[in-house]
Write a protein that holds these residues in place. Structure first.
Motif, short mmCIF file in Angstrom:
data_model
loop_
_atom_site.label_atom_id
_atom_site.label_comp_id
_atom_site.label_asym_id
_atom_site.label_seq_id
_atom_site.Cartn_x
_atom_site.Cartn_y
_atom_site.Cartn_z
N VAL A 125 0.84 -1.20 0.00
CA VAL A 125 0.00 0.00 0.00
C VAL A 125 0.88 1.25 0.00
O VAL A 125 1.98 1.24 0.51
CB VAL A 125 -0.96 0.05 1.22
CG1 VAL A 125 -2.00 -1.03 1.11
CG2 VAL A 125 -0.21 -0.04 2.52
N VAL A 183 -4.62 5.61 4.71
CA VAL A 183 -5.82 5.46 3.88
C VAL A 183 -6.50 4.14 4.22
O VAL A 183 -7.73 4.07 4.37
CB VAL A 183 -5.44 5.52 2.38
CG1 VAL A 183 -6.65 5.24 1.50
CG2 VAL A 183 -4.83 6.87 2.04
N CYS A 184 -5.71 3.10 4.39
CA CYS A 184 -6.29 1.78 4.73
C CYS A 184 -6.96 1.82 6.10
O CYS A 184 -7.99 1.15 6.31
CB CYS A 184 -5.22 0.71 4.72
SG CYS A 184 -4.54 0.44 3.09
N CYS A 238 -10.41 2.72 5.79
CA CYS A 238 -11.18 1.99 4.78
C CYS A 238 -12.05 0.92 5.44
O CYS A 238 -11.58 0.17 6.28
CB CYS A 238 -10.21 1.35 3.80
SG CYS A 238 -11.00 0.27 2.61
N ARG A 273 -12.50 -2.82 2.28
CA ARG A 273 -11.43 -3.78 2.04
C ARG A 273 -11.59 -4.47 0.69
O ARG A 273 -11.50 -5.71 0.60
CB ARG A 273 -11.37 -4.82 3.15
CG ARG A 273 -11.05 -4.21 4.49
CD ARG A 273 -10.92 -5.24 5.55
NE ARG A 273 -10.29 -4.68 6.73
CZ ARG A 273 -9.85 -5.40 7.74
NH1 ARG A 273 -9.96 -6.71 7.71
NH2 ARG A 273 -9.28 -4.84 8.77
N ASP A 274 -11.85 -3.67 -0.31
CA ASP A 274 -12.04 -4.23 -1.65
C ASP A 274 -10.82 -5.00 -2.13
O ASP A 274 -10.93 -5.92 -2.94
CB ASP A 274 -12.34 -3.11 -2.66
CG ASP A 274 -13.73 -2.54 -2.45
OD1 ASP A 274 -14.38 -2.95 -1.48
OD2 ASP A 274 -14.15 -1.70 -3.27
N CYS A 275 -9.65 -4.58 -1.67
CA CYS A 275 -8.42 -5.24 -2.14
C CYS A 275 -8.46 -6.73 -1.82
O CYS A 275 -7.93 -7.54 -2.58
CB CYS A 275 -7.19 -4.59 -1.51
SG CYS A 275 -7.19 -4.63 0.27
N PHE A 300 -4.37 -9.86 2.33
CA PHE A 300 -4.89 -8.54 2.63
C PHE A 300 -3.69 -7.59 2.59
O PHE A 300 -2.85 -7.58 3.50
CB PHE A 300 -5.55 -8.55 4.01
CG PHE A 300 -6.11 -7.22 4.43
CD1 PHE A 300 -6.86 -6.44 3.54
CD2 PHE A 300 -5.89 -6.73 5.71
CE1 PHE A 300 -7.37 -5.21 3.94
CE2 PHE A 300 -6.40 -5.52 6.11
CZ PHE A 300 -7.14 -4.75 5.21
N PRO A 320 -2.66 -4.49 3.08
CA PRO A 320 -2.07 -3.70 4.18
C PRO A 320 -1.34 -4.56 5.21
O PRO A 320 -0.44 -4.08 5.90
CB PRO A 320 -3.27 -3.00 4.80
CG PRO A 320 -4.31 -2.98 3.72
CD PRO A 320 -4.09 -4.21 2.93
N CYS A 356 -8.94 -1.81 -5.34
CA CYS A 356 -8.92 -0.78 -4.28
C CYS A 356 -9.54 0.52 -4.80
O CYS A 356 -9.06 1.10 -5.78
CB CYS A 356 -7.47 -0.52 -3.83
SG CYS A 356 -7.35 0.88 -2.73
N PRO A 357 -10.59 1.00 -4.15
CA PRO A 357 -11.26 2.21 -4.66
C PRO A 357 -10.43 3.47 -4.45
O PRO A 357 -10.75 4.52 -4.99
CB PRO A 357 -12.56 2.26 -3.84
CG PRO A 357 -12.29 1.46 -2.61
CD PRO A 357 -11.25 0.45 -2.95
N HIS A 358 -9.38 3.38 -3.65
CA HIS A 358 -8.59 4.58 -3.34
C HIS A 358 -7.25 4.62 -4.09
O HIS A 358 -6.40 5.43 -3.75
CB HIS A 358 -8.32 4.64 -1.83
CG HIS A 358 -9.57 4.48 -1.02
ND1 HIS A 358 -10.48 5.51 -0.87
CD2 HIS A 358 -10.09 3.40 -0.37
CE1 HIS A 358 -11.49 5.07 -0.12
NE2 HIS A 358 -11.28 3.80 0.18
N ASN A 411 -4.77 2.86 -3.74
CA ASN A 411 -3.76 2.92 -2.68
C ASN A 411 -2.75 1.77 -2.78
O ASN A 411 -1.99 1.55 -1.84
CB ASN A 411 -4.49 2.88 -1.32
CG ASN A 411 -3.58 3.29 -0.19
OD1 ASN A 411 -2.67 4.10 -0.40
ND2 ASN A 411 -3.79 2.72 0.97
N ILE A 412 -2.77 1.04 -3.85
CA ILE A 412 -1.84 -0.09 -3.96
C ILE A 412 -1.00 0.06 -5.21
O ILE A 412 -1.50 0.44 -6.26
CB ILE A 412 -2.61 -1.43 -4.03
CG1 ILE A 412 -3.45 -1.62 -2.78
CG2 ILE A 412 -1.66 -2.59 -4.21
CD1 ILE A 412 -4.25 -2.89 -2.76
S1 SF4 Z 1 -5.65 -1.22 -0.01
FE1 SF4 Z 1 -7.45 -0.06 -0.65
S2 SF4 Z 1 -9.16 -1.49 -0.41
FE2 SF4 Z 1 -7.42 -2.36 0.69
S3 SF4 Z 1 -7.73 -1.68 2.79
FE3 SF4 Z 1 -6.36 -0.20 1.82
S4 SF4 Z 1 -7.70 1.38 1.02
FE4 SF4 Z 1 -9.04 -0.38 1.48
#
Ligand code: SF4
Ligand code: SF4
Lengths: 761, 165
Positions: free
Chosen positions: A467, A472-473, A476, A479-481, A496, A498, A516-518, A520-521
């Motif tokens: 990440v 950001v996680c 969240c 947890r779409d990731c 998972f 993070p 991930c909707p943000h 962030n990965i």
């Molecule tokens: S990586 Fe994206 S989807 Fe996964 S916990 Fe972090 S912000 Fe949420």
């Protein structure tokens, strides 16, 4: 000058990989450091400093790789120009660039903190360096180097021997850097002696230069016999060439000393004002605005490429097409492995490229895996079974890997294109079947032998999926990731991100990044090897030190690296033949027995021994498996070093076999003109290509060092008392060194060329 | 410049310089006028050893101009009767002023070299080269062993320095 000469000389540029590598790496480190200093607002590093550094690298490149180098063996004058570039042009440019800070800052932080800082504080070393950089010492070193290398014997030696030629050039460059250091006084050097000292320093350098140039210019005999015997290119006698070379040395060097002398004198004459002006100038600068540093880990250099889904999908389909071609040629082409794509592409090229990509970036093969290309279709019909709990570990893959290595040897798979094609089909079929039956991609995680190989070896890769910002996680909730969403599946390997650490079980597919909707990965930089020594709890994997199945997998892969290479060496092949003849049951029982012994029995007993030795050394009471689980990750780098050495042997001795096989296939199907070359195996030892054996040994060396480092750090992690650390580490260090020696022995043996025609190198 | 940085810089320069200086070498084995050509033959490595070797040729005309449109072939015969045939070409030469042949000498000792040059005119040239015993691969391995030894020594030193600090 005839046209032949002009075209030959204009095409005599060289691009030696080692020189390019050295220049590009130093240029890159300087640039990184320079950019960082600029971002911090330093006004001491204007763009001209960067220009000076690049100009120095360019000068070195021109001196060593341009047509000057091609002409140097025929003309002393040209050789002299080459030397002058290294001695009076490149060094002042290096010091003008004030490279100390940029080079330091441009290095990775861990290297600075762990390796530079401790030595930087070492008083004795500081004193020694201060002594070497003293003007008197620098002057003597510079003069001695020049005179020694212009002595007829030494110069002749350098002309005749590549090795001594390199030493000569290296010494010229280093001595000149020393010489010009006090003159240029690169920032942040502050001299403790008077700069007036540099007047005699430069004057005497000029005197000795004049004497040497005079000797060359006015000598009545040719001092270097090489030039008397070398071809005459310009209708001038060797003696005239030598006189001109003397003049070439005389005028520019004298000019350089005189300019430096005037500069020093002028600077000293106005020193008070000049220094005040200079210091004032730097003090008066308002701190430049500092650009905000991006938060989170640095992205890997591969991130911009792999982050794009379209790139991954395209690559996946390209791999799928290649696999289809391999199947086609394996089944329909001639069963001559060297002429069949299924004979050369998987066993020579793909294996080598696989290990190389694991080292340079990570598990890229799984990211573009052709076997999972139909996964999205299969998901539509998925029966949603769970993979049996008892098989949710690495034991099935340990068994499958052992079975694969046995089959490879027992059935000479490298020599059976049709079988290879069937194996590839089998992979597709099983992967598809698993995707139809089970949820959470158990094929990749628990079954696929290629995947297991990649997961394990990628623990030393320099990139990982991680990440960008933990904050950001933290906020969240979806947890779409991990869980996925309506558009995109989450991590099918149940990681998972993070909480994931390292590369184990990660296929680099970046589905998590898409989900991930943000955003962030991404793919981030990982310090190679750091994952081996950490025993943190990881998502989906837990702690390495509690995974006996993982330890078994690592150990089997380590021993397979040795056995797989050893079984193609002359001693083992002849042993196999002797035993086969003596027993008379064919080679299958011998190969089976050998594999059972080398892959399973011997590793088991050796690990037991090591585990018990470790326990005894630390006076710990536990099961022998405990230290094996703890130390197993440390075995990975040495194993990877051996895989890399072995596969690079095949790649570099038989790279062109891909061309032959492709041409042949095109000819079969498209009726093109097909001309086969080669056909004789002339490269059965690594020593037959001058640089190959050193390269293979280098891979092993690096593997050994990294394994020793990891084992030591693991011992430190487990034992707080230094004496016990060493004792716990000792059995593993001994084992690693013995294993390394066994690998070296294997690499030095003549190799059977398996399924390949001649090296094209 | 602080001593630490001097050390780092010197180390970097040593490493870079060791890699940087790959210059062409080679010993002038002979130079002869044959027919319309002046032929110079270079051999590498120096001293010549069994194993991979390079024979490079420069052919010039009477005006000292380099002649490239000639076919050059070598035939090497060892004392034991082993025969090696190799064509020289500009493509295999790093220095494009030369035409080069890469060979693998399987044994040491004296080798008779017969050179054929065919262009506008033809010329033959015979000479001998003497090859010493090949370097054992174990010698290479021995040198390469110095790297882990050096790195381990550096690591031990580093650990000590960290402890002392
Ligand atoms: S990586 Fe994206 S989807 Fe996964 S916990 Fe972090 S912000 Fe949420
Ligand atoms: S964490 Fe999972 S989804 Fe993300 S790249 Fe790795 S395997 Fe793919």
């Amino acid at each position: 000058m005839n046209a032949d000469f002009l075209s030959a000389i204009s095409s005599s540029w060289q691009f030696s990989p080692s020189i390019l590598f050295a220049l590009v790496v130093s240029g890159w480190i300087y640039f990184r450091g320079w950019r960082s200093l600029r971002q911090r607002g330093s006004s001491r590093f204007p763009p001209w400093r960067l220009g000076a550094f690049f100009a120095s690298l360019l000068t070195i490149f021109v001196a060593l790789q341009s047509p000057l180098d091609a002409l140097a063996p025929f003309s002393l004058q040209i050789h002299m120009v080459q030397h002058l570039l290294l001695m009076i042009v490149a060094p002042p440019l290096v010091w003008l660039a004030a490279p100390e800070l940029p080079l330091l800052i441009g290095l990775p932080k861990w290297l600075r903190d762990e390796w530079i800082r401790p030595f930087a504080r070492w008083r004795r070393l500081r004193l020694a360096l201060a002594w070497i950089f003293r003007p008197q010492v620098a002057w003597i070193a510079f003069t001695a180097t020049i005179w020694i290398w212009h002595a007829p014997y030494c110069y002749q030696l350098a002309l005749e021997s590549n090795f001594w030629h390199r030493v000569e050039h290296a010494m010229f460059l280093m001595a000149s850097l020393l010489f010009w250091h006090p003159v240029m006084q690169p920032f942040p050097l502050r001299t403790t002696y008077s700069r007036w000292l540099l007047v005699p320093y430069l004057f005497l350098a000029g005197v000795q230069g004049t004497i040497l140039s005079g000797i060359l210019t006015f000598s009545h005999r040719v001092l270097y016999p090489h030039y008397a015997a070398a071809p005459n290119l310009w209708n001038i006698t060797p003696l005239v060439d030598q006189s001109l070379a003397g003049a070439v040395m005389w005028i520019p060097t004298s000019l350089a000393y005189v300019i430096a002398l005037f500069w020093i004198v002028a600077e000293q004459m106005s020193s008070g004002k000049a220094i005040a002006k200079r210091d004032g100038k730097y003090r008066s600068v308002t701190p430049a605005h500092r650009s905000p540093q991006p938060l989170g880990p640095r992205p890997s250099i591969w991130a911009p490429l792999l982050e794009r889904r379209v790139v991954r999908l395209t690559l996946r389909w390209i791999m799928f097409t290649l696999a289809a071609l391999i199947i086609l040629d394996g089944l329909l082409g001639p069963q001559i492995s060297a002429l069949n794509l299924a004979g050369v592409a998987p066993w020579i090229h793909w294996r080598a490229i696989l290990v190389i990509s694991l080292i340079v970036g990570g598990n890229f093969f799984c990211a573009v895996c052709p076997f999972t290309v139909l996964r999205s279709v299969a998901k539509k019909f998925n029966l949603q079974y769970s993979f049996p709990k008892s098989l949710q570990n690495k034991w099935p893959s340990v068994a499958l890997l052992a079975l694969f290595f046995w089959a490879y040897e027992a059935f000479s798979l490298w020599d059976r294109p049709a079988w290879t094609a069937l194996i590839v089909i089998g992979f597709f079929a099983v992967a598809l079947l698993f995707d139809l039956l089970f949820v959470q991609a158990p094929f990749c995680k628990y079954v696929c032998p290629i995947g297991q190989f990649n997961f394990v070896q990628s623990l030393v890769s320099p990139s990982e999926v991680a990440v960008r910002s933990p904050d950001v996680c933290a906020g969240c909730r979806t947890r779409d990731c991990l869980a996925g969403n309506e558009q995109i599946a989450g991590c099918q390997l149940s990681l998972f991100v993070p909480k994931k650490q390292g590369n184990l079980d990660c296929t680099f597919c970046l589905d998590c990044a898409d989900a991930c909707p943000h955003q962030n990965i991404t793919l981030v930089q990982l310090r190679p090897g750091v994952d081996l020594v950490s025993d943190a709890a990881r998502s989906g994997v837990g702690r390495y030190s509690q995974r006996i199945d993982l330890a078994a997998l690592i150990v089997v892969l380590l021993f397979a690296a040795l056995l797989n290479a050893a079984w193609m060496t002359a001693p083992l092949v002849s042993l196999e033949e002797t035993l086969t003849a003596a027993i008379g049951w064919g080679r299958l029982p011998i190969v089976t027995g050998g594999m059972l012994l080398g892959l399973l029995a011997a590793p088991f007993f050796l690990m037991q021994l090591l585990g018990k030795a470790s326990l005894a050394m630390s006076a710990e009471t536990a099961d022998w498996r405990a230290p094996v689980m703890r130390f197993a990750p440390a075995l990975i780098p040495l194993g990877l070093g051996m895989w890399l050495a072995h596969y690079s042997f095949h790649l570099f001795t038989s790279a062109d076999s891909l061309l032959w096989a492709t041409q042949r296939m095109a000819n079969d199907h498209l009726a093109t003109n097909f001309l086969i070359g080669g056909g004789v195996c002339s490269c059965c030892t690594a020593g037959s290509i001058a640089w190959l054996l050193p390269l293979e040994l280098l891979f092993l060396d690096v593997g050994l060092c990294m394994s020793l480092w990891a084992a030591y750090r693991i011992a430190q992690r487990e034992q707080p008392i230094p004496q016990i650390v060493l004792r716990t580490f000792a059995p593993w260090a001994i084992f690693l060194v013995i294993f390394f020696v066994a690998c070296v022995w294997v690499l030095l043996q003549p190799m059977e060329m398996r399924g390949a025609y001649v090296a094209g190198l | 410049m602080s001593p630490a940085c001097k050390r780092w810089l010197s180390l970097a320069i040593c490493i870079a310089a060791a890699n940087v200086v790959l210059a062409d070498g080679g010993k002038v084995q002979l130079r002869r006028e044959i027919g319309p050509y002046q032929v110079t033959i270079f051999t590498s490595p120096t001293p010549l050893r069994a194993g991979p070797i390079d024979l490079s040729v420069m052919v010039q005309n009477s005006a000292r101009e380099i002649v490239q449109d000639v076919q050059i072939d070598f035939q090497l015969t060892s004392e034991s009767g082993e025969i090696l045939l190799q064509h020289a070409s500009q493509a295999t030469a790093t220095n494009k002023l030369l035409q080069s042949a890469k060979l693998m000498l399987p044994e040491s000792g004296v080798w008779q070299v017969h050179t054929t040059i065919v262009g506008e005119a033809s010329a033959d040239l015979d000479f001998e080269i003497s090859a010493a015993e090949a370097h054992s691969d174990w010698t290479t391995a021995g040198w390469m062993l110095l790297l882990p030894v050096a790195l381990v020594a550096l690591f031990v030193m580093r650990e000590r320095l960290v402890r002392e600090n």
